[in-house]
Write an enzyme that holds these catalytic residues in place. Sequence first.
Site: not given
Lengths: 487, 104, 489
Positions: C80, C155, C179
């Site tokens: 990420k 996210s 997330s």
Amino acid sequence: MTRTPVIGFEVHAQLATRTKIFCACPNAIGGEPNTRVCPVCLGLPGALPVLNERVLELGIIAALALDADVAPRSFFARKSYFYPDLPKGYQITQNEAPLALGGYLDVASTERSFRVGLRQLHIEEDAGKTTHREGRDSLIDMNRCGVPLLEIVTRPDIRSVDDAVAFAEEIRRVLVYCGVTSGRMHEGSLRFDTNVSLARPDGTPGVPCEVKNLNSFRSIRHALKSEIARQSEALDAGGEVQHETLLWNEQAGEALPMRSKEESADYRYFREPDLPDVVLADARIDELRGLLTELPAALRKRLRAQYGLTDEVAAVIAADPRTPPYFETAAAELRALEPDAEGVPTLANWLIGPLRGLAHERGVPLDAVLESRVPPARLAELVALRLAGRLTETGAKTLLEAAFDTAEELGALVERLGLDRISDETRLSAVVASVLDEHPDELARLQRGERKLVRFLVGQVMARTHGNADPRVVNELIEAAARGETP
Amino acid sequence: MAVSIDEARHVARLARVDLSDEALVKIASELSTVLDHFASLAGITDEPDSLHPFEASDPPEADHAPALRTDEPGETLSREDTLAGAPVTENGQFSVPGFLPDES
Amino acid sequence: MRLTDLTFREIVRALESRELSSRDLVAAALDAIRSSGDTLNTFIRTADPDDLLAQAQAIDDARARGRSPGPLAGIPIAIKDNISTCRLGTTCGSRMLEHYQPPYDATAVARIRAAGGIVVGKTNMDEFAMGSSNEHSAFGPARNPWDTERVPGGSSGGSAAAVAAGHAVLALGSDTGGSVRQPAGFCGVVGVKPTYGRISRYGLVAFASSFDQIGPMARDVAGAAALLDVVAGYDTRDATSLRETLPNYVTAVTAGVEGLRIGVPHEFVGPTVQPWVRERVEGALAALEAAGAELRELSLPSLAHGVPTYYLIADAEASTNLARYDGVKYGHRADASDLDGVFERTRGEGFGDEVKRRIMLGTYALSAGYRDRYYASAQAARRVITAELVRAFDEVDALVGPVSPGTAFPLGERVADPLAMYLSDIFTAPANLAGAAAISVPCGVASDGLPVGCQVTVDRHAEPVMFSLAGEIERACGGPLAPPSGGGA
């Protein structure tokens, strides 16, 4: 109208650790800008603080030395404000939950002693350095970001400028003595902010103003005088003092108002989530308490009482942590050699005068001098010889130099260099006679009353005997000659 | 609990975020909606708070070693790396428009 | 071949027996990226393909020479983009850091590299991890491989979609309020939020410091356990990281669930949950019961306060964590003639709307006059919720329920309604509040054709129980899922 000033301080001391407070960057000064940073102190995304254990130790030691109460549990908070040299946009500080509360410092000023109470001691990180340039961009060096600071907040217990300076000097002494800070103010390792107000006639406190950035005792004195005068003028003119924060400018010799804010700062303090609470076991605090050596004020008092030293001499010995142990050992040795307590002040003078001077002159570090070149016993022996009358002052100084430069036994050196004091009148008469023969004019003028020639003629005899003649005897002989008595 | 435009402007200033008047109006309204919904929190407990030490889910164990670092120097960034991402520099220093020293 | 054709164990066995090479894996990843990467917009930056193939080759050569090159050797992994990497930049999905190149690797990344993992790219995400749909990225939304008109969740949407679509075998996401788990649920993959402090946060760009955890993601539970095994453990650079010795997560996956007590909170299966989601979760619960676990109903009333408590504290912390983006040291810098202008315009331009909203909320919650009403009450509420969960774990070993009230929603549906978006976190936020561990594991495909995630929440340090339960759910539901026709192609 004289109004009593009411003065307090915030003392900021850079802690004498090897590394910064939350990262492993070296804690040093100087060097090229922006060469002593890492992701943590530069505030890079993803970096995290980890507390340096030595910072905690030194903070606790300072608290114990100042008799403050060490909190068994303290924590850090984020103090938020935007500033270019504050990389994270917040400072990590213990301001709200400090390491220690309370405490005091007793200060001796001219004839009396007074006590300054403390509110708290806490640790926090320093910010970087901004260089402001007239009409141009400001430049920022982040090297100082993360340097560990100890902040000591006093109560406004100080009532005069002299007292304020005395306090500043004494707190510096204590902190340096305990190894908490280097105390090198010209390097910025100790900074003072002061708050000062003028008491109203009814005794209630006036409105305080702060003057920040005082980096020398001189600037503390100057700034306080100037601020007191400014407030006095305002009050005398029938006005009020407004609360202000001023920045002291050493070059300009004046305090300038800082950038005014539209609203007073809202720092939005909250507990720092990246750092666990600082939890201190009693055992740990006791352990550190044991490391505390006798503090300067107590030491000075004891040196005066125990050894009959004057204030000045005691203060000089107590100022440097290396000298008291040396002095006390030497004093013991001297007492063994010459059981006459009055010799110790002389020893003290020799230590802080000629010995330290010689070390400085020869460029030898004091530690080396005290440990190996002239260990305590050696100095004691030399002073004993002097006290016993075997050496003149000049002779003793010569011996000291020789003792410094060689490892020879003192007795042997005295003989080899012919340093024995010459007191034998017969011997000296011969030298005096010889000198007077060479200076008949001067003798005649002396006999006619030119007194200053005594010194000249004595000096000649001393030179001829390499300083080893007993000056008293030489003086008597010259005086006799002045009176017309033939040697 | 309505958040006024003035309050929103004040908060934007504290946070140093540039918001147009239009954006301020919108955000004030959004904050009001969200905070209204969150009003249920008030009075969830009688505990006083403020800067109380936040206790972690586990109370710290007595023998859990504190997270401290030894005072040993480590690596620093090279000056090149330090300044690599800097938007404006001069003579190895970060540069910003000139300003007066601030009270802090 | 496609990476989604094999389970993690099958991949590892095939690599060891040299049936498959690392080159094969990387080539499969690159193929999938080429075919659906643009549509799904999973990556913000990908590594140079030649470089990746060279890395893979080096590992294959080492294996050929009889060397055992590390537990993740040769496995393509996606990271990420809020996790610091020396190469490929770290944008956090934001204009503010669009060109930022960190000079260091996050600890988790360093451990992956040391274990031989091959980082294929940095995945798309909601800006600074603030969002639940990956629609708040400055680089365009990521899309769900199961239905490209739907969100992948957020996210960590890019990481979840990348694993689901075979762009990587494993991924790292980050979880602050859900997330990792919610996008894992929406994309039909596994996502773990470990105990707070389990994985070092050094190098994870901070959103909310007392909630953030890096989260391993994989198609199956074994893969997630293996990845956790590599990245977890004490780090001297993170003062909040845990020192406990790590148990074996991988063996826990097949340890069975006999005798485990499972709590099903009323609050997790209320009317807000879509019927087709409830159906799948009830199926998972029935399977656990059949396998020897004991189900118990319970009530955790304080969970109703989970979302506001989470948001107030998280955004307060975030408002300070994002104060460092000021245009001075790195990142975006706006043109302005005075200092305040630099600060305000840099942040006005560099941050998207959602980030600005959260910063405003957080600043407000901490500001003078409001701190007690908002931030302090939220902290008190956090303690209440945490205490209630801790007490629950005296009675049960785990809480099981849906990870989300619904399946993946359409792009654009919630982006204009912040409150609706925030309420997506209702089941996931409690674990972050308490520092507890939780996993989202697929428990089937719902009648709307979309995957459903089942969440297992356990007490701090109880990851092995979590993996055992998740492993059983996965087994009972027929193994890991794959989106129809490879997803997005």
